[in-house]
Design a protein around this motif. Sequence first.
Motif, PDB file in Angstrom:
ATOM      1  N   ALA A 299       0.836  -1.212   0.000  1.00 41.64           N
ATOM      2  CA  ALA A 299       0.000   0.000   0.000  1.00 41.64           C
ATOM      3  C   ALA A 299       0.864   1.253   0.000  1.00 41.64           C
ATOM      4  CB  ALA A 299      -0.940  -0.010   1.200  1.00 41.64           C
ATOM      5  N   LEU A 300       1.896   1.232  -0.845  1.00 36.47           N
ATOM      6  CA  LEU A 300       2.845   2.349  -0.870  1.00 36.47           C
ATOM      7  C   LEU A 300       2.236   3.606  -1.469  1.00 36.47           C
ATOM      8  CD1 LEU A 300       5.798   2.438   0.103  1.00 36.47           C
ATOM      9  CD2 LEU A 300       6.514   2.248  -2.279  1.00 36.47           C
ATOM     10  N   PHE A 301       1.345   3.399  -2.464  1.00 33.56           N
ATOM     11  CA  PHE A 301       0.723   4.558  -3.130  1.00 33.56           C
ATOM     12  C   PHE A 301      -0.788   4.346  -3.251  1.00 33.56           C
ATOM     13  CE2 PHE A 301       5.031   4.142  -5.026  1.00 33.56           C
ATOM     14  CZ  PHE A 301       5.583   5.329  -4.539  1.00 33.56           C
ATOM     15  N   PRO A 302      -1.506   4.340  -2.153  1.00 35.16           N
ATOM     16  CA  PRO A 302      -2.948   4.042  -2.207  1.00 35.16           C
ATOM     17  C   PRO A 302      -3.758   5.065  -2.997  1.00 35.16           C
ATOM     18  CG  PRO A 302      -2.323   4.909  -0.045  1.00 35.16           C
ATOM     19  CD  PRO A 302      -1.050   4.638  -0.788  1.00 35.16           C
ATOM     20  N   GLU A 303      -3.224   6.265  -3.155  1.00 39.45           N
ATOM     21  CA  GLU A 303      -3.957   7.323  -3.847  1.00 39.45           C
ATOM     22  C   GLU A 303      -3.715   7.325  -5.349  1.00 39.45           C
ATOM     23  OE1 GLU A 303       0.138   8.887  -3.252  1.00 39.45           O
ATOM     24  OE2 GLU A 303      -1.261   7.619  -2.140  1.00 39.45           O
ATOM     25  N   LEU A 304      -2.784   6.510  -5.839  1.00 40.55           N
ATOM     26  CA  LEU A 304      -2.430   6.521  -7.253  1.00 40.55           C
ATOM     27  C   LEU A 304      -3.161   5.430  -8.030  1.00 40.55           C
ATOM     28  CD1 LEU A 304       1.449   7.104  -7.147  1.00 40.55           C
ATOM     29  CD2 LEU A 304      -0.382   8.797  -7.379  1.00 40.55           C
ATOM     30  N   THR A 305      -3.403   5.690  -9.321  1.00 36.02           N
ATOM     31  CA  THR A 305      -3.999   4.691 -10.204  1.00 36.02           C
ATOM     32  C   THR A 305      -2.949   3.670 -10.613  1.00 36.02           C
ATOM     33  OG1 THR A 305      -3.474   5.883 -12.241  1.00 36.02           O
ATOM     34  CG2 THR A 305      -5.551   6.444 -11.137  1.00 36.02           C
ATOM     35  N   GLU A 306      -3.422   2.583 -11.198  1.00 35.96           N
ATOM     36  CA  GLU A 306      -2.502   1.554 -11.683  1.00 35.96           C
ATOM     37  C   GLU A 306      -1.516   2.128 -12.698  1.00 35.96           C
ATOM     38  OE1 GLU A 306      -2.726  -2.817 -13.898  1.00 35.96           O
ATOM     39  OE2 GLU A 306      -4.452  -1.461 -13.931  1.00 35.96           O
ATOM     40  N   GLU A 307      -2.022   2.959 -13.608  1.00 35.10           N
ATOM     41  CA  GLU A 307      -1.149   3.556 -14.617  1.00 35.10           C
ATOM     42  C   GLU A 307      -0.096   4.451 -13.973  1.00 35.10           C
ATOM     43  OE1 GLU A 307      -1.373   6.691 -18.387  1.00 35.10           O
ATOM     44  OE2 GLU A 307      -3.215   5.810 -17.577  1.00 35.10           O
ATOM     45  N   GLU A 308      -0.488   5.239 -12.999  1.00 35.96           N
ATOM     46  CA  GLU A 308       0.456   6.148 -12.344  1.00 35.96           C
ATOM     47  C   GLU A 308       1.544   5.384 -11.596  1.00 35.96           C
ATOM     48  OE1 GLU A 308      -2.508   9.966 -11.523  1.00 35.96           O
ATOM     49  OE2 GLU A 308      -2.433   8.293 -10.105  1.00 35.96           O
ATOM     50  N   ILE A 309       1.170   4.268 -10.979  1.00 31.63           N
ATOM     51  CA  ILE A 309       2.162   3.442 -10.291  1.00 31.63           C
ATOM     52  C   ILE A 309       3.120   2.827 -11.299  1.00 31.63           C
ATOM     53  CG2 ILE A 309       2.502   1.348  -8.920  1.00 31.63           C
ATOM     54  CD1 ILE A 309      -0.145   2.003  -7.505  1.00 31.63           C
ATOM     55  N   ASN A 310       2.578   2.335 -12.410  1.00 29.37           N
ATOM     56  CA  ASN A 310       3.434   1.726 -13.432  1.00 29.37           C
ATOM     57  C   ASN A 310       4.374   2.741 -14.066  1.00 29.37           C
ATOM     58  OD1 ASN A 310       2.884  -1.065 -13.420  1.00 29.37           O
ATOM     59  ND2 ASN A 310       0.961  -0.757 -14.508  1.00 29.37           N
ATOM     60  N   GLN A 311       3.934   3.979 -14.208  1.00 28.14           N
ATOM     61  CA  GLN A 311       4.826   5.012 -14.714  1.00 28.14           C
ATOM     62  C   GLN A 311       6.012   5.216 -13.782  1.00 28.14           C
ATOM     63  OE1 GLN A 311       2.035   8.284 -15.116  1.00 28.14           O
ATOM     64  NE2 GLN A 311       2.010   8.078 -17.342  1.00 28.14           N
ATOM     65  N   ARG A 312       5.756   5.262 -12.497  1.00 27.11           N
ATOM     66  CA  ARG A 312       6.819   5.432 -11.516  1.00 27.11           C
ATOM     67  C   ARG A 312       7.726   4.208 -11.459  1.00 27.11           C
ATOM     68  NH1 ARG A 312       2.753   8.585 -10.797  1.00 27.11           N
ATOM     69  NH2 ARG A 312       2.840  10.492  -9.521  1.00 27.11           N
ATOM     70  N   LEU A 313       7.116   3.043 -11.600  1.00 24.38           N
ATOM     71  CA  LEU A 313       7.888   1.803 -11.609  1.00 24.38           C
ATOM     72  C   LEU A 313       8.809   1.749 -12.821  1.00 24.38           C
ATOM     73  CD1 LEU A 313       8.383  -0.862 -10.174  1.00 24.38           C
ATOM     74  CD2 LEU A 313       6.388  -1.814 -11.349  1.00 24.38           C
ATOM     75  N   THR A 314       8.305   2.184 -13.982  1.00 21.67           N
ATOM     76  CA  THR A 314       9.117   2.237 -15.193  1.00 21.67           C
ATOM     77  C   THR A 314      10.314   3.173 -14.997  1.00 21.67           C
ATOM     78  OG1 THR A 314       7.214   1.786 -16.621  1.00 21.67           O
ATOM     79  CG2 THR A 314       9.115   2.816 -17.663  1.00 21.67           C
ATOM     80  N   ALA A 315      10.065   4.311 -14.360  1.00 24.52           N
ATOM     81  CA  ALA A 315      11.148   5.261 -14.095  1.00 24.52           C
ATOM     82  C   ALA A 315      12.185   4.654 -13.152  1.00 24.52           C
ATOM     83  CB  ALA A 315      10.585   6.551 -13.509  1.00 24.52           C
ATOM     84  N   TRP A 316      11.723   3.923 -12.135  1.00 32.94           N
ATOM     85  CA  TRP A 316      12.664   3.289 -11.202  1.00 32.94           C
ATOM     86  C   TRP A 316      13.497   2.215 -11.909  1.00 32.94           C
ATOM     87  CZ3 TRP A 316      12.630  -1.873  -9.217  1.00 32.94           C
ATOM     88  CH2 TRP A 316      13.638  -2.111  -8.271  1.00 32.94           C
ATOM     89  N   LEU A 317      12.859   1.452 -12.786  1.00 36.93           N
ATOM     90  CA  LEU A 317      13.568   0.389 -13.494  1.00 36.93           C
ATOM     91  C   LEU A 317      14.674   0.928 -14.395  1.00 36.93           C
ATOM     92  CD1 LEU A 317      10.650  -2.024 -14.466  1.00 36.93           C
ATOM     93  CD2 LEU A 317      12.546  -2.514 -12.904  1.00 36.93           C
ATOM     94  N   SER A 318      14.591   2.191 -14.777  1.00 39.76           N
ATOM     95  CA  SER A 318      15.636   2.768 -15.616  1.00 39.76           C
ATOM     96  C   SER A 318      16.954   2.883 -14.871  1.00 39.76           C
ATOM     97  CB  SER A 318      15.212   4.153 -16.112  1.00 39.76           C
ATOM     98  OG  SER A 318      15.274   5.112 -15.054  1.00 39.76           O
TER      99      SER A 318
END
Length: 377
Positions: free
Chosen positions: A348-367
């Motif tokens: 529950a790290l980002f309960p206020e974010l949508t699935e797309e918003e979380i995946n965008q941040r995850l993509t940035a972290w994976l870089s």
Amino acid sequence: MLKIGSHVSFSDKGLLNAAKEAVSYGSNTFMIYTGAPHNTRRKPIENQFLNEGREVMDKHGMDEIVVHAPYIVNLGSFKEDTYELAVRFLQEEMRRTDYLGVKNIVLHPGAYTEMDAAYGLTRIAQGLTEVLKGTADTGVSIALETMAGKGTEMGRTFEELALLIDNVENNDRLTICMDTCHIHDAGYDIVHEFDHVLEQFDKTVGLDRLAVIHLNDSKNPRGAAKDRHAPIGAGHIGFKAMQAIVHHEKLGHLPFILETPWIGKTDGKERPMYEVEIALLRGNVMDRFGAEFVEDVERIGHFFGQEGVHHRDYILSVWHELKNDPKAKKADKREPMERLYDRLEEAALFPELTEEEINQRLTAWLSGADLRAMTNA
């Protein structure tokens, strides 16, 4: 300025719809099919909101876009009706491309199916000669795409592409679209030796023929001949190598097109990560998404760091597991990004974010990139 965009939809309002979608991702180029990629049904190109689309393109500095030929075109087929359809339909697609004012149409060279490679080479060269002869008035070039080598498809090696070009009459309008996933899967080491790969290409085909680059990570190790695209940073190639390709001094004049897969766990709501991928490759994540986004990515890094998860090691280990351990694959078919997303959701790290918003941040972290130190290009 770096020309980078993605494949976008040409449905509904045609060029206007495509240009607006490209703008939403932060693109300054894009690629379209002028109709469905798997059939021959086409709306009149004149009715595809071209003037309105060009206005949007002009406003956002989009001076070069790309068309992709339908997948159903196979100039390597030994079946006369299939071959004749391929020639006729490709010629029509080139005329539509010319009407759009586009100079390159990307084409998968073709597959020899039940025949052999020698037959395929001759047949495809024959078809290309016929297509080019029948479209001489257009000036549109056919950008032969580098292929991964699955099945009987041709164009896996630079030598094969060069031989194909050499066997086509009046081949000045043959160019090349280099696909990063495809040449990786074909066996070229673009992670550690991209300069050498470019030298090979230049000696064999010629850099002057390179017209388009497709940017895709790969779900498979080098030489797998599979052609399975992954989001940037979520595959075997990795963000660092992709970033080096995009900013290579010999390629800066070319359009770079993302074809990375749409991701998401909710049917009908899957989204491509084009917006964040473009910002990462261009180096303007902070400007595009803001400081809070970067803080969220750093929070992800801290979270996974506490769990001993390194972005590259994790990606490669999961792909290795799915490829080499049948029991693990049967027990858990989830791909790396999906597993990481689930861990963030469970915490529950980002309960206020949508699935797309979380995946965008995850993509940035994976870089693995330092988003605060990035410079725009």
